[in-house]
Design an enzyme around this catalytic site. Structure first.
Site, PDB file in Angstrom:
ATOM      1  N   LYS A  92     -14.712  -9.262  17.014  1.00 16.93           N
ATOM      2  CA  LYS A  92     -14.069 -10.486  17.198  1.00 16.93           C
ATOM      3  C   LYS A  92     -14.674 -11.275  18.425  1.00 16.93           C
ATOM      4  CE  LYS A  92      -9.903 -11.159  18.890  1.00 16.93           C
ATOM      5  NZ  LYS A  92      -9.968 -12.075  20.113  1.00 16.93           N
ATOM      6  N   ASN A  93     -14.602 -10.262  19.641  1.00 16.73           N
ATOM      7  CA  ASN A  93     -14.960 -11.118  20.850  1.00 16.73           C
ATOM      8  C   ASN A  93     -16.500 -11.237  21.075  1.00 16.73           C
ATOM      9  OD1 ASN A  93     -12.235 -10.904  21.588  1.00 16.73           O
ATOM     10  ND2 ASN A  93     -12.250  -9.539  23.094  1.00 16.73           N
ATOM     11  N   CYS A 126      -3.014 -16.322  23.819  1.00 21.84           N
ATOM     12  CA  CYS A 126      -1.905 -15.311  23.956  1.00 21.84           C
ATOM     13  C   CYS A 126      -0.940 -15.279  25.230  1.00 21.84           C
ATOM     14  CB  CYS A 126      -2.658 -13.739  24.046  1.00 21.84           C
ATOM     15  SG  CYS A 126      -3.178 -12.775  22.551  1.00 21.84           S
ATOM     16  N   ARG A 182      -3.699 -17.145  33.038  1.00 21.36           N
ATOM     17  CA  ARG A 182      -4.950 -17.386  32.554  1.00 21.36           C
ATOM     18  C   ARG A 182      -5.456 -18.943  32.858  1.00 21.36           C
ATOM     19  NH1 ARG A 182      -5.287 -14.631  26.717  1.00 21.36           N
ATOM     20  NH2 ARG A 182      -7.411 -13.943  27.237  1.00 21.36           N
ATOM     21  N   ASP A 217      -7.807  -4.472  26.856  1.00 19.84           N
ATOM     22  CA  ASP A 217      -7.370  -4.465  25.225  1.00 19.84           C
ATOM     23  C   ASP A 217      -7.079  -3.409  24.827  1.00 19.84           C
ATOM     24  OD1 ASP A 217      -7.873  -7.390  25.527  1.00 19.84           O
ATOM     25  OD2 ASP A 217      -9.760  -7.470  24.572  1.00 19.84           O
ATOM     26  N   ARG A 226      -5.129 -12.013  13.783  1.00 19.42           N
ATOM     27  CA  ARG A 226      -6.010 -12.833  14.772  1.00 19.42           C
ATOM     28  C   ARG A 226      -7.192 -11.784  14.841  1.00 19.42           C
ATOM     29  NH1 ARG A 226      -3.859 -14.352  19.757  1.00 19.42           N
ATOM     30  NH2 ARG A 226      -6.130 -14.735  19.972  1.00 19.42           N
TER      31      ARG A 226
HETATM   32  C1  UD1 Z   1     -11.660 -11.814  27.376  1.00 21.35           C
HETATM   33  C2  UD1 Z   1     -11.209 -11.391  26.098  1.00 21.35           C
HETATM   34  C3  UD1 Z   1      -9.927 -10.606  25.885  1.00 21.35           C
HETATM   35  C4  UD1 Z   1      -9.921  -9.679  26.898  1.00 21.35           C
HETATM   36  C5  UD1 Z   1     -10.657 -10.233  28.462  1.00 21.35           C
HETATM   37  C6  UD1 Z   1     -10.534  -9.307  29.518  1.00 21.35           C
HETATM   38  C7  UD1 Z   1     -12.293 -12.704  24.109  1.00 21.35           C
HETATM   39  C8  UD1 Z   1     -12.179 -13.816  23.177  1.00 21.35           C
HETATM   40  N1  UD1 Z   1     -11.362 -12.369  24.865  1.00 21.35           N
HETATM   41  O1  UD1 Z   1     -10.649 -12.855  27.655  1.00 21.35           O
HETATM   42  O2  UD1 Z   1      -9.598  -9.884  24.716  1.00 21.35           O
HETATM   43  O3  UD1 Z   1      -8.576  -9.275  27.240  1.00 21.35           O
HETATM   44  O4  UD1 Z   1     -11.718 -10.887  28.182  1.00 21.35           O
HETATM   45  O5  UD1 Z   1     -11.616  -8.174  29.133  1.00 21.35           O
HETATM   46  O6  UD1 Z   1     -13.475 -12.096  24.341  1.00 21.35           O
HETATM   47  N2  UD1 Z   1      -9.495 -16.110  34.981  1.00 21.35           N
HETATM   48  C9  UD1 Z   1      -9.226 -16.664  36.119  1.00 21.35           C
HETATM   49  N3  UD1 Z   1      -9.825 -17.943  35.848  1.00 21.35           N
HETATM   50  C10 UD1 Z   1     -10.897 -18.241  34.911  1.00 21.35           C
HETATM   51  C11 UD1 Z   1     -10.798 -17.435  33.848  1.00 21.35           C
HETATM   52  C12 UD1 Z   1     -10.252 -16.056  34.380  1.00 21.35           C
HETATM   53  O7  UD1 Z   1      -8.377 -16.551  37.058  1.00 21.35           O
HETATM   54  O8  UD1 Z   1     -11.285 -19.245  35.030  1.00 21.35           O
HETATM   55  C13 UD1 Z   1      -8.660 -14.641  34.962  1.00 21.35           C
HETATM   56  C14 UD1 Z   1      -7.687 -14.320  33.958  1.00 21.35           C
HETATM   57  O9  UD1 Z   1      -6.490 -15.039  34.071  1.00 21.35           O
HETATM   58  C15 UD1 Z   1      -7.902 -12.836  33.928  1.00 21.35           C
HETATM   59  C16 UD1 Z   1      -9.110 -12.513  34.320  1.00 21.35           C
HETATM   60  O10 UD1 Z   1      -9.733 -13.420  35.039  1.00 21.35           O
HETATM   61  O11 UD1 Z   1      -6.815 -12.352  34.748  1.00 21.35           O
HETATM   62  C17 UD1 Z   1     -10.085 -11.994  33.094  1.00 21.35           C
HETATM   63  O12 UD1 Z   1     -10.061 -13.044  32.418  1.00 21.35           O
HETATM   64  P1  UD1 Z   1     -11.470 -13.088  31.323  1.00 21.35           P
HETATM   65  O13 UD1 Z   1     -12.267 -12.040  31.598  1.00 21.35           O
HETATM   66  O14 UD1 Z   1     -11.871 -14.586  31.603  1.00 21.35           O
HETATM   67  O15 UD1 Z   1     -10.611 -13.018  29.870  1.00 21.35           O
HETATM   68  P2  UD1 Z   1     -11.004 -13.834  28.635  1.00 21.35           P
HETATM   69  O16 UD1 Z   1     -12.444 -14.222  28.667  1.00 21.35           O
HETATM   70  O17 UD1 Z   1     -10.196 -15.062  28.276  1.00 21.35           O
END
Ligand code: UD1
Length: 430
Positions: free
Chosen positions: A22-23, A126, A131, A317, A409
């Site tokens: 999915k990711n 979620c 985030r 995850d 999902r």
């Molecule tokens: C992706 C995955 C999710 C997984 C996560 C971490 C998908 C669709 N989802 O989510 O399943 O749990 O990676 O491996 O691929 N953050 C900030 N600012 C930002 C962006 C992120 O502070 O602008 C923080 C987030 O709040 C979190 C951390 O960075 O604490 C990691 O998040 P991120 O790697 O961006 O997660 P996703 O890409 O949303």
């Protein structure tokens, strides 16, 4: 609303096919916005998040056909989907769609790169922490984008002549922001260097696909990715890599329930860290020609401490699933979550099944118990939901998991895959 009823106690034996990730599928689908040619993706899982993204992309002007037919006629595993975005019909991603899935925010990268502007609602997704999107915005600003936030929307504009290559060092690893910057930089003028980039296999998969489309990318899979912008990208054909989270989830289900299961179509390099942890916990794991064989017969579950980390560390995850396994270990295990600040919602639900877990800051102390007992529980987010299923497989009696739309999902035909291996799992529709 659908629920899943599990009657615990059976071992798992047989074969489980692992779906496309999915990711990886989500960013790959979004990459179709970067070209007017057709991007064909094979091995796309049939999941609620994928269906929602199809709708979102349709709104931006992407036409798609599934296995040569329209989307709603398909229901098969491993779908092939053709995406064509001749012109961008709309550069706005509305709140009504983006709020349902955080990853849909990622369209901001390709829209900005191809059209020079994007208006994208701030995301939902979620409930596992705040985030924010600051890293996305800082990264795009490093490529010359002007960013303004207005009325819950991000308005992003590229300079005249388009985005320009730049250098951005992530202060914190972000998978999504790495995807977005990578996509945006492929069409920027000049060279972009991304430092402290996410190294997740899904980033590598996206880079491989973009390279097939004509992008010039080096270093994907390491902390430094260099992208030399090109004027345009072409179509390509790409196969989505196997889902390492689904792989790890079923491996943990077998470790929990006992038995002997081959996970087909996956490979160990995608999740070395989690497999190493599972071995320490007492599972026997071998690589076979068709995938991975997981066996736990007779021996008990050993306690192991883990800390979640960006790839190649233990994935956040799989944290909830591993916690479910540790509820039955023969000792005490400490589970520390470092990626998301609110990712312990499964703790209260596991406690309903008899688990002994105490929380202290970002660490859960799990004291293994000899038996779990079935109960009604509530799915709270995608990965937390499946941890309740894993616990239910080893609990005495009946566990009813409510709100399973979270599961749909991200897990393709979960009950069918488990039932094929001897579990008693059924979907109940009211
Ligand atoms: C992706 C995955 C999710 C997984 C996560 C971490 C998908 C669709 N989802 O989510 O399943 O749990 O990676 O491996 O691929 N953050 C900030 N600012 C930002 C962006 C992120 O502070 O602008 C923080 C987030 O709040 C979190 C951390 O960075 O604490 C990691 O998040 P991120 O790697 O961006 O997660 P996703 O890409 O949303």
């Amino acid at each position: 609303m659908d629920r899943i009823r599990i009657t615990g106690g059976n071992q798992l034996n047989g074969t489980i096919p692992i779906s496309g990730a999915k990711n990886a599928a989500l960013p790959l689908m979004i990459a179709s916005l970067l070209t007017s040619d057709t991007l064909t993706l094979e091995n796309v899982p049939h999941l609620a998040d994928v269906e929602l993204l199809l709708r979102i992309l349709g709104n931006h002007g992407v036409d798609f056909t599934v296995n040569g037919r329209r989307e709603n006629q398909s229901g098969s595993y491993a779908r092939t989907i053709h995406f064509t975005c001749r012109t961008i019909a709309d550069t706005t991603a509305p709140y009504a769609l983006v709020s349902k899935m955080r990853a849909s925010f990622w369209v901001i990268g390709p829209l900005l790169a191809r059209e020079g502007r994007a208006r994208v609602s701030l995301p939902g997704g979620c409930a596992i922490g705040t985030r924010p999107v600051d890293l996305f915005l800082e990264g795009l600003q490093a490529l010359g984008a002007e960013i303004e936030i207005d009325g819950g929307y991000v308005n992003a504009t590229a300079p005249k002549g388009g985005l320009t290559g730049g250098r951005y060092t992530f202060p914190k690893v972000s998978v999504g922001a790495t995807h977005v910057l990578l996509m945006a930089a492929t069409l920027a003028n000049g060279t972009t260097v991304i430092e402290n980039a996410a190294r997740e296999p899904e980033v590598v998969d996206l880079a491989r696909c973009l390279t097939s489309m004509g992008a010039k990318i080096e270093g994907a899979g390491t902390s430094t990715i260099t992208i030399e912008g090109v004027p345009s990208l072409s179509g390509a054909r790409h196969r989505v890599l196997p889902d390492r989270i689904e792989t790890g989830t079923y491996a943990m289900a077998v470790a929990m329930a006992g038995g002997d299961v081959t996970l087909e179509g996956t490979n160990a390099t995608l999740l070395d860290s989690a497999l190493g942890t599972l071995r320490q916990a007492g599972a026997h794991i071998t690589e076979t020609e068709s995938g991975l064989r997981i066996v736990r017969n007779g021996n008990g579950i050993q306690p192991v401490d883990i800390t979640t980390e960006p790839f190649p560390g233990f994935p956040t995850d799989l944290q909830a699933q591993f916690m479910a396994l540790m509820t039955r270990s023969s000792g005490v295990s400490n589970i520390t979550e470092t990626i998301f600040e609110n990712r312990f919602m499964h703790v209260q639900e596991l406690a309903r099944l008899g688990a002994k877990i105490s929380l202290s800051g970002q660490t859960a102390r799990v004291e293994g118990v000899a038996r779990l007992k079935g109960a009604p529980v509530m799915a709270t987010d995608l990965r937390a939901s499946v941890s309740l299923v894993i616990a239910g497989l080893a609990a005495e009696g009946e566990t009813m998991v409510n709100r399973v739309y979270h599961l749909d999902r991200g897990f393709e035909r979960l009950e069918e895959k488990l039932t094929r291996c001897g579990a008693v799992v059924e979907r109940v529709s009211d």
